[in-house]
Design a protein around this motif. Structure first.
Motif, mmCIF file in Angstrom:
data_model
loop_
_atom_site.group_PDB
_atom_site.id
_atom_site.type_symbol
_atom_site.label_atom_id
_atom_site.label_comp_id
_atom_site.label_asym_id
_atom_site.label_seq_id
_atom_site.Cartn_x
_atom_site.Cartn_y
_atom_site.Cartn_z
ATOM 1 N N UNK A 180 35.958 31.834 45.461
ATOM 2 C CA UNK A 180 36.184 30.792 46.462
ATOM 3 C C UNK A 180 34.882 30.372 47.142
ATOM 4 N N UNK A 181 34.043 31.346 47.469
ATOM 5 C CA UNK A 181 32.768 31.019 48.102
ATOM 6 C C UNK A 181 31.953 30.093 47.201
ATOM 7 N N UNK A 182 31.840 30.459 45.941
ATOM 8 C CA UNK A 182 31.020 29.672 45.026
ATOM 9 C C UNK A 182 31.631 28.293 44.788
ATOM 10 N N UNK A 225 37.353 39.878 44.473
ATOM 11 C CA UNK A 225 36.729 38.959 43.523
ATOM 12 C C UNK A 225 37.076 37.519 43.876
ATOM 13 N N UNK A 226 38.282 37.306 44.358
ATOM 14 C CA UNK A 226 38.694 35.948 44.739
ATOM 15 C C UNK A 226 37.790 35.387 45.834
ATOM 16 N N UNK A 282 34.704 34.137 37.343
ATOM 17 C CA UNK A 282 34.095 32.812 37.512
ATOM 18 C C UNK A 282 34.370 31.932 36.298
ATOM 19 N N UNK A 283 34.272 32.510 35.127
ATOM 20 C CA UNK A 283 34.569 31.763 33.890
ATOM 21 C C UNK A 283 36.035 31.324 33.888
ATOM 22 N N UNK A 284 36.935 32.232 34.282
ATOM 23 C CA UNK A 284 38.364 31.899 34.347
ATOM 24 C C UNK A 284 38.642 30.798 35.363
ATOM 25 N N UNK A 285 37.775 30.672 36.359
ATOM 26 C CA UNK A 285 37.916 29.625 37.376
ATOM 27 C C UNK A 285 37.294 28.307 36.915
#
Length: 113
Positions: free
Chosen positions: A101-103, A96-97, A6-9
């Protein structure tokens, strides 16, 4: 791993550590003005912990905080948790993707309204 993804996103992530009580989880989310809570439960205590988190969010008028649950969740409990208000449930093996994507989609939708 999820927090790092999530941080990387590009999301801000506040990791509170293992074995947090529902009161601690909700307090941290409110204190940090979080848009979402993600909890991982491997102990089988999801039908005790999740309803308490939902109750505390309502008590603190923070029901707009998105709640996601991951971990070992029996299929029979998934529908009940969603009925209670859990936005998403990710069981072992979920990519994990898919979580990222959901969030991203839910937060984009929330900010558009």
């Amino acid at each position: 791993m999820i927090a790092r993804a999530l941080r990387d996103a590009g999301m801000e992530v506040i990791y509170t550590g293992l074995h947090q009580r529902p009161e601690q989880v909700v307090a941290a989310a409110i204190d940090e003005d979080a848009q979402a809570i993600g909890i991982s439960i491997l102990s089988g205590a999801h039908m005790t912990l999740v309803p308490r988190i939902i109750e505390l969010l309502r008590e603190h008028e923070a029901s707009d905080i998105l709640l996601m649950v991951g971990g070992t969740i029996p299929t029979d409990d998934v529908a009940e948790l969603k009925r209670m208000g859990v936005a998403a449930i990710f069981t072992p093996g979920a990519p994990i993707s898919e979580v990222v994507e959901f969030l991203q989609e839910r937060l984009a939708t929330a900010s558009a309204t």
